[in-house]
Each structure stands twice: as structure tokens, then as C-alpha cells.
Design a protein around this motif. Sequence first.
Motif, PDB file in Angstrom:
ATOM      1  N   ALA A   1       0.826  -1.208   0.000  1.00  0.00           N
ATOM      2  CA  ALA A   1       0.000   0.000   0.000  1.00  0.00           C
ATOM      3  C   ALA A   1       0.862   1.261   0.000  1.00  0.00           C
ATOM      4  N   LEU A   2       1.948   1.233   0.774  1.00  0.00           N
ATOM      5  CA  LEU A   2       2.828   2.396   0.863  1.00  0.00           C
ATOM      6  C   LEU A   2       3.558   2.637  -0.458  1.00  0.00           C
ATOM      7  N   ASN A   3       4.090   1.578  -1.046  1.00  0.00           N
ATOM      8  CA  ASN A   3       4.797   1.724  -2.327  1.00  0.00           C
ATOM      9  C   ASN A   3       3.838   2.132  -3.446  1.00  0.00           C
TER      10      ASN A   3
ATOM     11  N   PHE B   1     -10.444 -11.091   7.914  1.00  0.00           N
ATOM     12  CA  PHE B   1     -10.611  -9.665   8.170  1.00  0.00           C
ATOM     13  C   PHE B   1     -11.367  -9.035   6.998  1.00  0.00           C
ATOM     14  N   PRO B   2     -11.959  -7.867   7.198  1.00  0.00           N
ATOM     15  CA  PRO B   2     -12.628  -7.183   6.085  1.00  0.00           C
ATOM     16  C   PRO B   2     -11.654  -6.923   4.935  1.00  0.00           C
ATOM     17  N   LEU B   3     -12.150  -6.952   3.726  1.00  0.00           N
ATOM     18  CA  LEU B   3     -11.309  -6.695   2.565  1.00  0.00           C
ATOM     19  C   LEU B   3     -10.938  -5.212   2.516  1.00  0.00           C
ATOM     20  N   PRO B   4      -9.827  -4.880   1.852  1.00  0.00           N
ATOM     21  CA  PRO B   4      -9.432  -3.467   1.736  1.00  0.00           C
ATOM     22  C   PRO B   4     -10.560  -2.621   1.159  1.00  0.00           C
ATOM     23  N   ILE B   5     -10.702  -1.412   1.679  1.00  0.00           N
ATOM     24  CA  ILE B   5     -11.735  -0.488   1.211  1.00  0.00           C
ATOM     25  C   ILE B   5     -11.063   0.627   0.411  1.00  0.00           C
ATOM     26  N   TYR B   6     -11.423   0.753  -0.858  1.00  0.00           N
ATOM     27  CA  TYR B   6     -10.867   1.800  -1.719  1.00  0.00           C
ATOM     28  C   TYR B   6     -11.907   2.910  -1.888  1.00  0.00           C
ATOM     29  N   ASN B   7     -11.553   4.118  -1.479  1.00  0.00           N
ATOM     30  CA  ASN B   7     -12.396   5.295  -1.708  1.00  0.00           C
ATOM     31  C   ASN B   7     -11.707   6.163  -2.752  1.00  0.00           C
ATOM     32  N   LEU B   8     -12.360   6.308  -3.911  1.00  0.00           N
ATOM     33  CA  LEU B   8     -11.760   7.006  -5.040  1.00  0.00           C
ATOM     34  C   LEU B   8     -12.555   8.271  -5.329  1.00  0.00           C
ATOM     35  N   GLY B   9     -11.893   9.383  -5.477  1.00  0.00           N
ATOM     36  CA  GLY B   9     -12.582  10.633  -5.767  1.00  0.00           C
ATOM     37  C   GLY B   9     -11.852  11.809  -5.176  1.00  0.00           C
ATOM     38  N   ASP B  10     -12.283  13.012  -5.557  1.00  0.00           N
ATOM     39  CA  ASP B  10     -11.660  14.257  -5.073  1.00  0.00           C
ATOM     40  C   ASP B  10     -10.164  14.268  -5.330  1.00  0.00           C
ATOM     41  N   ASP B  11      -9.757  13.711  -6.486  1.00  0.00           N
ATOM     42  CA  ASP B  11      -8.347  13.711  -6.876  1.00  0.00           C
ATOM     43  C   ASP B  11      -7.451  13.046  -5.834  1.00  0.00           C
ATOM     44  N   GLN B  12      -7.945  11.957  -5.230  1.00  0.00           N
ATOM     45  CA  GLN B  12      -7.103  11.203  -4.322  1.00  0.00           C
ATOM     46  C   GLN B  12      -7.578   9.759  -4.250  1.00  0.00           C
ATOM     47  N   VAL B  13      -6.684   8.890  -3.812  1.00  0.00           N
ATOM     48  CA  VAL B  13      -7.005   7.484  -3.591  1.00  0.00           C
ATOM     49  C   VAL B  13      -6.783   7.192  -2.115  1.00  0.00           C
ATOM     50  N   LYS B  14      -7.812   6.663  -1.458  1.00  0.00           N
ATOM     51  CA  LYS B  14      -7.731   6.338  -0.031  1.00  0.00           C
ATOM     52  C   LYS B  14      -7.970   4.842   0.139  1.00  0.00           C
ATOM     53  N   VAL B  15      -7.014   4.157   0.757  1.00  0.00           N
ATOM     54  CA  VAL B  15      -7.113   2.715   0.981  1.00  0.00           C
ATOM     55  C   VAL B  15      -7.170   2.467   2.482  1.00  0.00           C
TER      56      VAL B  15
ATOM     57  N   THR C   1      -5.002   3.635   7.279  1.00  0.00           N
ATOM     58  CA  THR C   1      -5.456   4.300   6.054  1.00  0.00           C
ATOM     59  C   THR C   1      -4.274   4.925   5.320  1.00  0.00           C
ATOM     60  N   PHE C   2      -4.192   4.661   4.008  1.00  0.00           N
ATOM     61  CA  PHE C   2      -3.158   5.231   3.148  1.00  0.00           C
ATOM     62  C   PHE C   2      -3.834   6.164   2.148  1.00  0.00           C
ATOM     63  N   VAL C   3      -3.305   7.388   2.006  1.00  0.00           N
ATOM     64  CA  VAL C   3      -3.915   8.370   1.108  1.00  0.00           C
ATOM     65  C   VAL C   3      -2.840   8.981   0.216  1.00  0.00           C
ATOM     66  N   ASN C   4      -3.076   8.961  -1.097  1.00  0.00           N
ATOM     67  CA  ASN C   4      -2.185   9.648  -2.017  1.00  0.00           C
ATOM     68  C   ASN C   4      -2.984  10.509  -2.983  1.00  0.00           C
TER      69      ASN C   4
ATOM     70  N   ILE D   1      -2.404  -5.734  -5.712  1.00  0.00           N
ATOM     71  CA  ILE D   1      -3.679  -5.438  -5.061  1.00  0.00           C
ATOM     72  C   ILE D   1      -4.440  -6.717  -4.772  1.00  0.00           C
ATOM     73  N   LYS D   2      -4.433  -7.637  -5.738  1.00  0.00           N
ATOM     74  CA  LYS D   2      -5.153  -8.899  -5.535  1.00  0.00           C
ATOM     75  C   LYS D   2      -4.580  -9.655  -4.332  1.00  0.00           C
ATOM     76  N   LYS D   3      -3.258  -9.642  -4.190  1.00  0.00           N
ATOM     77  CA  LYS D   3      -2.642 -10.346  -3.055  1.00  0.00           C
ATOM     78  C   LYS D   3      -3.067  -9.701  -1.735  1.00  0.00           C
ATOM     79  N   MET D   4      -3.222  -8.372  -1.708  1.00  0.00           N
ATOM     80  CA  MET D   4      -3.697  -7.697  -0.501  1.00  0.00           C
ATOM     81  C   MET D   4      -5.084  -8.208  -0.110  1.00  0.00           C
ATOM     82  N   PHE D   5      -5.969  -8.358  -1.097  1.00  0.00           N
ATOM     83  CA  PHE D   5      -7.318  -8.858  -0.830  1.00  0.00           C
ATOM     84  C   PHE D   5      -7.275 -10.289  -0.300  1.00  0.00           C
ATOM     85  N   ILE D   6      -6.434 -11.124  -0.910  1.00  0.00           N
ATOM     86  CA  ILE D   6      -6.360 -12.533  -0.496  1.00  0.00           C
ATOM     87  C   ILE D   6      -5.817 -12.654   0.923  1.00  0.00           C
TER      88      ILE D   6
END
Length: 546
Positions: free
Chosen positions: A292-294, A378-392, A319-322, A366-371
Amino acid sequence: MIDVLKRLLTESIETEVLEFKTARQSFDKHTLGKYFSALSNEASLSNKSYAWLIFGVNDDHDIVGTQITEQTLNKYKLEIKSNTSPMLNFTNIHRVDVEGKQVLMFQIPSALKGVPTAWKGHYYGRDGESLGALNMEELERIKRQNIAFDWSAKTVDNAEIKDLSTEAIALAREQFLIKNPNLVTEINSWDDTKFLNKAKITINGKITTTAILLLGKPESEHFINPAVAKISWILKDRDNLEKDYEHFGCPLLANIDNVYAKIRNLKYRYLPEETLFPEETNQFDPYIIREALNNCIVHQDYTLGGKINVVEREDGVLTFVNSGGFIPESIEKVLEVDAPETCYRNPFLASAMVNLGMIDTIGSGIKKMFILQKDKFFPLPIYNLGDDQVKVEIIGKVLDMNYARRLAQSKNDLTLQEIVLLDKVAKRLPLLGTEIKALRRKGLIEGRKPNFHISSSIAASTGGKSTYIKLKGIDNDYCQKMILDFLKKFESGRRQDFEEMLLDKLPDALNKQQKRNKVRNNLQSLKKQKLIEPHGKLWKMSKPKN
């Protein structure tokens, strides 16, 4: 926004990046999607950040007003998000009151660099006021934008190899050697200039923005200004209040380990009665943190001048945000295709990070993160996309009523895509029509839209029978039987009496108002059956007719 609207109204004609529609009561969703695609693409071609679609204004630029509700706007947003590729949405929707008349101003973002915006698989454009297919020349012009501009490949004037950290270069050599063990003899004979060229971090000995980001000395960050080479780690408590923080700058290659060390990867202990689980595990898998960081580093849009944030909450959420939009069509598409992307925001940086073993380009990260999350239940990763940013968002614990974590072990016939959908059910997220059909076809969910819950067969296989009963609650027949039994015993009752008796027995999937509505509906059903009748605010058993 009123001033902006007045300025737009003074335009003599509609342009490729401006459209007015009357839309008094509603607007066709499919046509809205076409306009979104067209205006987004035209904004990109015009080198503008966004375009405008205005509702409540006629062709003569007279304000006629619109009565479109917030509920309808939410449906429009979901429709746009679900059917655009790459997944985009309105930058903002402004509701402006002009002399008692409502005007809606849809702010539509420009297409991502090198990636035209499609609506249901088709690219749309504008020719003056006309809406139609984006022509081939314009399509290619947008696609070439990414080739024409790669911020990460820019060479930096006045920067020299002495502006790079010798420790970071040594670490880069170690990483490159791990990636290329067959070159051990050659690598040891290369000086730093030749190594950096071979590793595709510099270009013909010239220092690049990529070199500054990954290997630059802390004081060298000014070379890439206004871009920012910074990762902020922030610790928050359960109430989302900040408790601690630290900033990490150049060289990012070395500081990734320092960021990782700040994250308190605590042990998570499963409840004793869950015998299928190991006794304890790390809250966050090390691979997920690094991936996620890379990903934040390689996909950051450095032209926006933002920093990367890593927010750790004490209740087990990371939470990771870029900055920058998400280039693939959607997360679902990434999991489905499981193949590398055809284009990257920072191709030169991506190549350097591959050579240093920081990322791969085979599309499996990304697929390996989900697996990994699925295998820990545990809950699967949540991706919030919008406002010119990606939040995982990564959740490092088992959530209540979340069956999806257990299904992977007990239901071998489930695909990862189906588990992703069940994860949405567990998180009470909305499902598309196609997703509902897919889950119903396999008997994985029950209930009515939008109050779905995991089916009883799944609950039985995962040991969640009691939770299933709480979710499903009592049915209408049993609810009505309880009302009749109450009236037979006490002769009369108020609606409040029946609510007190029934609300906690109705499905947990319903909110309080929905439960009250269900009680009311059952009372009306009994009335129609002529089994009970109202007496003012009281209900009584119907008297038998002679």
C-alpha cells in the motif's frame, strides 16, 4: 457560485466545456452519463481542470429552475461512479438559489492524463453544441498526453550526484542486486553514475525527479518544488483525535522502513470460542503495509503538490492516502483482470521502483492484498476514489456480523469476486443490480433491497446461525401471531405496545423507522383480514358477525 453562474450565463453560446439543460423535474441517467464522458474529455482536450453541466437553465440562458431532489442526485452519483471508466464522479454539485429558483451546477473533472473517460465502454465528445462519439484524432490526442508528459522522468537543472544520499545509493545497490543476482560481478564494478543509469534512476548521468524522490538527501527536496517528497505518519485515538505524528522526506527508498517501523502492528487475538482461528495474528500483514505504501509513492500525482498520509487509528484501522485519480477502471476490474496496467501516471518512477524490488508490474499486488485479508477473515481493503485522491483503508480485526472472512475456508466454490460482494453485504454497502443477481443465483444472500443479509445456508456453514437469526428476524406470519396473542390476552393494545413487544425481534438489517413501519404494515394486514379493528388509538379483536 452565483458569481460563477452569472459568468457562465454571459457566454454567447454553449461550448465544448459548458452545457445548459432545462431539466425541471429529472434528467435521463444514460444521457447524463454521455454528457459526463463528453465534457470530461473536452476539458482534457482544452487543457481545463473541469467542465460545467448546468440544470435549470433553458437554451436562451433564462433561469427556469429545477426541482431535482438530493435523493435523485445521489442516484446520479452512483450511476456515474458505476459506469464510467476509469471510475470518476462529479468534482462537486452546487445547488444555487437565484431569485427563488434552484439551479444545479455539475462540476465535471477533466479526464486523467492519457486516459479518456468512457461511459459504459464508449467515448463521447462534443462538436460545438452537438453530443456524439469522440473522434479518433481526439481520442489519440488524449492518449498521447501521458506519453508526452511524465513528471517522474524530468531531469533537474543544477542537481548533481552529490545531491543524492550515499547511504540511499548503497541501499539501492543492495536492492538491485537482490533483483538481479546474475549481475553481481558487473554491479560491483560499476561506479555510482553507471549504476544509476543502468537501474534507470538517472538519464545519461542527469539527475531526475525520480532520483531526488528515492535517493535524494533531505535538503535536496527543493529541486522538485512545488512537488513534495513527504510521507506523514499520524496516530489517532478511537475518537479520531491526533495523538502523535512524524514526517518522512527524501530519500523515500530508505524512509519506507522508517514509516513501517512507526506503525504499531499489534497482535490480534481471536475470541476463544472461534476454534477455527489461530490464537493470535498480526493486525496488519507486512506485505500489505509495504504494498500500500509503495503504491502511494508510485501512483502519487506529484504535480498536485500533496503529501502521502498514513493514518493509524488505535481501534485497528490503517489508512493510506495519495493524491491523484485512480487510473484503472475500478478495483473490481483490477481483481477480475489480474494483469498489469497498460499505462502508469509515473512510468519512469515505476520502472525504477521495479528495478529496486519495491513494486512489480504483473498486476498481482492489489489482488494479493485482498487474499491476505480474506485468509485472516478480516474485512477486505476499502478503496475510496474521488476528489483527486485514492484512499485505501485496511481493517486489522474481525468485524461483527462479517461472514465473508470465514467463507473462504468453508466455501471453496466461492471466487474472490463473490467474496468481495459478500464483503459489501457485510459492510451494508449498496449493490448493483448485476451484483444482486449474481449473489442470488448462488443463494448467497437473502432479504429485500437494500436490506440484504448473508443467507441461512452460509450462516450455518460458518457457525453464524445466531447472527443470521438476528439479521433475518421474525417473519410477518409470526409477527401477526404475536399481535393476536397479545390482544387475546389483554383485549386491547396501542401501537406503542406492539412496537415495544416486536421491535427487538425484527431484522437487525432494518433501521428503527423501518421496523416501526413493519409493525404498522402488519397491523393493517390484520385489519384487512378482518381479524382486528381500531377503536380510536386502541386495537381490539374484531367482533364475530351474526
